[in-house]
Design a protein around this motif. Structure first.
Motif, PDB file in Angstrom:
ATOM      1  N   ILE A  80       0.890  -1.370  -0.152  1.00 36.54           N
ATOM      2  CA  ILE A  80      -0.109   0.035  -0.110  1.00 36.54           C
ATOM      3  C   ILE A  80       0.722   1.353  -0.063  1.00 36.54           C
ATOM      4  O   ILE A  80       0.621   1.874  -0.796  1.00 36.54           O
ATOM      5  CB  ILE A  80      -0.875  -0.162   1.341  1.00 36.54           C
ATOM      6  N   GLN A  81       2.074   1.413   0.405  1.00 45.30           N
ATOM      7  CA  GLN A  81       2.343   2.444   1.646  1.00 45.30           C
ATOM      8  C   GLN A  81       3.097   2.417  -0.481  1.00 45.30           C
ATOM      9  O   GLN A  81       3.528   3.415  -1.134  1.00 45.30           O
ATOM     10  CB  GLN A  81       3.378   2.474   1.788  1.00 45.30           C
ATOM     11  N   LEU A  82       3.965   1.884  -1.295  1.00 48.88           N
ATOM     12  CA  LEU A  82       4.966   2.509  -2.363  1.00 48.88           C
ATOM     13  C   LEU A  82       3.585   2.323  -3.447  1.00 48.88           C
ATOM     14  O   LEU A  82       4.169   2.873  -3.976  1.00 48.88           O
ATOM     15  CB  LEU A  82       5.359   0.639  -2.609  1.00 48.88           C
ATOM     16  N   CYS A  83       1.875   1.857  -3.589  1.00 50.73           N
ATOM     17  CA  CYS A  83       1.545   2.068  -4.309  1.00 50.73           C
ATOM     18  C   CYS A  83       1.516   3.517  -4.240  1.00 50.73           C
ATOM     19  O   CYS A  83       0.968   4.568  -5.450  1.00 50.73           O
ATOM     20  CB  CYS A  83      -0.228   1.111  -4.131  1.00 50.73           C
ATOM     21  N   GLU A  84       1.171   4.304  -3.177  1.00 43.89           N
ATOM     22  CA  GLU A  84       1.108   5.512  -2.984  1.00 43.89           C
ATOM     23  C   GLU A  84       1.730   5.950  -3.461  1.00 43.89           C
ATOM     24  O   GLU A  84       1.839   7.178  -3.921  1.00 43.89           O
ATOM     25  CB  GLU A  84      -0.045   6.020  -1.452  1.00 43.89           C
TER      26      GLU A  84
END
Length: 542
Positions: free
Chosen positions: A193-197
């Protein structure tokens, strides 16, 4: 009397009698039988059990044959348009579903696919993961729990679309590899999630399990997946990426128990079955991949929608599968019931489903999620949303869990206890959002004494979910709520009486008793004595 003579007594016996005799010979929890005389009797009893199934019209075809022939309509042109010219990353890309998803993406026109899988990862701590390129697909050897390695891949490849499939797939193994399972679900999802954002991905689709439809679970596999779902639901609300999700059930092409049974039959060995009267719903690989791809189309910004197969059909008995494999082999092989293993022991809670609509029950969707259910135009896929919960409570519990699981000296069994305790807090926040009439109906359906007797369970088996439901209802009941729930005064009294057997909820029972007295004293009997429809139960599934 010899075991052989005991076997002779069971000529013409019913299924239940034969199963009971098998369990008498080898009690559940016993080691695999080795005594030649017992094995001979088990062979005879198994043959009789096969004959009894055939007499009932069963075993004529492979039990999962209807599932293997099913499909879910794929919105191919819309998916092709969505993936055209995009970089697509698949975690767990070398697994059964991941590998087939990559094949389908290529078929639909994808030109750049990134696979991230720990299968060939020799050093999980390696921050610059090894990779090899095969045509349009680049395969990275990396564990999603390694944030730096995953960040490196995102930095190099900058994916537009992410399918997050990497996870523990064995409920039994999850009870042994607790730390790995929990960190993969909790930290792995956070990293994705963090890297997608951070890298501006457009879409992220997560694969979950039907076991998360349980309101509460003490199983590591299902509980860790519930936290993953909650994290993606939060990300959908607060992030910039569009998130979607799929709930899978038992995958035929990746079936652990089918694999194990087939291997035993091929080796002409004794076939172990967990227990009689155990049922599973199933789906095939094509359905699974079509759901993942369709999730790209139905997902919307700002909320997490999940998709599932619309009609899963009737659950299949695992014992029937074992008997069919033996019959098909042509060998006279014995079975025995090994007993339920950790990860498969949890009794089914009847309050999972709306028994006012028994013909419309979906085995992967619970009562609180069901109002969000929409069937797609093709009729073979449903779109649903999770029941609301508190993001603040989730953040607090995830933070607590992170601090515990990051300590390598923290015992694995304590990780499980912490996971379950944290899960309870988030569920309590969800029940606080839910209507008290829904919670009351769920409780009434879940502890019906006659139904529990039929399942061979007791109210005490569901103590923790009962406590959570009562906590959610406490101080919120009144005449209007009971009327809305369709619960009569007599039914309410029966409910209170059943609950009074649990010592841990006496304060809540006291509250319910005071509510019952109020109803008796101040509400006209005619308002609460209308006869209710009596629901018909189904077997345990999912």
């Amino acid at each position: 009397m010899s075991a052989f003579n005991l076997s002779e007594m069971f000529k013409g016996a019913s299924k239940a009698e034969i199963i009971d005799r098998i369990q008498q010979l080898v009690p559940p929890g016993s080691p695999e039988p080795q005594d030649p005389e017992i094995l001979a009797v088990l062979q005879s009893l198994t043959a009789k059990l096969i004959a009894a199934y055939q007499a009932d019209g069963q075993l004529e075809s492979e039990p999962f044959s209807d599932v293997r022939d099913r499909t879910v309509h794929l919105y191919a042109s819309a998916v092709s348009s969505k993936i055209k010219g995009k970089t697509i990353l698949v975690t767990g890309g070398e697994g059964c579903v991941g590998g087939f998803l990559i094949e389908k993406l290529l078929e639909l026109g994808a030109t750049k696919i990134i696979s991230v899988d720990k299968a060939r990862c020799q050093n999980p701590e390696e921050t610059l993961p090894h990779f090899n390129k095969e045509g349009a697909v680049t395969f990275y050897a990396a564990d999603i729990r390694n944030f730096e390695a995953l960040k490196h891949i995102f930095d190099i490849e900058k994916p537009d679309i992410v399918f997050h499939l990497a996870a523990q797939r064995q409920p039994g193994l999850a009870e042994i590899q607790i730390r790995e399972t929990v960190t993969t679900s909790l930290l792995g999802c956070q990293h994705v999630i963090q890297l997608c954002e951070e890298y501006g991905a457009e879409h992220c689709i997560f694969s979950s399990t039907g076991k998360t439809s349980r309101y509460f679970t003490t199983e590591v596999y299902a509980a860790s997946k519930k936290f993953a779902e909650w994290q993606f639901a939060k990300a959908a609300q607060v992030g910039d990426v569009t998130y979607g999700m799929v709930r899978f059930t038992h995958m035929l092409e990746n079936s652990l128990f089918c694999e194990q049974m087939s291997k035993k039959v091929e080796q002409s060995k004794t076939v172990n079955v967990h227990a009689p009267h155990r049922y599973v719903t199933a789906q095939n690989l094509i359905e699974a991949v079509h759901l993942l791809l369709n999730a790209l189309i139905v997902s919307v910004p700002g909320k997490l929608k999940f998709v599932a197969v619309s009609n899963l059909g009737w659950p299949t008995e695992t014992l029937e599968v074992a008997l069919y494999k033996i019959l098909e082999s042509g060998n006279n092989l014995p079975i025995y019931f090994q007993g339920l293993l950790p990860g498969y022991e949890e009794p089914f809670f009847l309050g999972q489903f709306d028994w006012n609509k028994p013909t419309d029950i979906h085995l992967l969707i619970n009562v609180l999620e069901d109002p969000f259910r929409i069937v797609d135009d093709a009729g073979d896929m449903v779109t649903v949303e999770l029941a609301p919960f508190s993001l603040r409570v989730l953040d607090k519990q995830v933070s607590n869990l992170e601090s515990l699981i990051s300590d390598p000296d923290f015992p694995e069994v304590q990780i499980k206890h912490a996971l379950v305790a944290a899960e309870k807090e988030v569920i309590a926040s969800s029940f606080a959002w839910s209507s008290p009439q829904d919670l009351l109906k769920i409780l009434q359906w879940g502890i019906n004494p006659k139904k529990l007797q039929g399942y061979g369970t007791e109210i005490s088996d569901y103590r923790e979910i009962i406590e959570l439901l009562l906590q959610g209802m406490y101080g919120r009941l009144n005449q209007e709520i009971l009327n809305s729930a369709g619960v009569t005064a007599d039914e309410f009294d029966d409910l209170v009486e059943s609950l009074s057997t649990l010592d841990s909820i006496q304060a809540e029972v006291g509250y319910l008793r005071s509510m019952s007295r109020y109803l008796r004293e101040f509400v006209l009997p005619a308002q609460l004595t209308q006869k209710k429809y009596e629901p018909v139960p189904v077997r345990e599934a999912a």
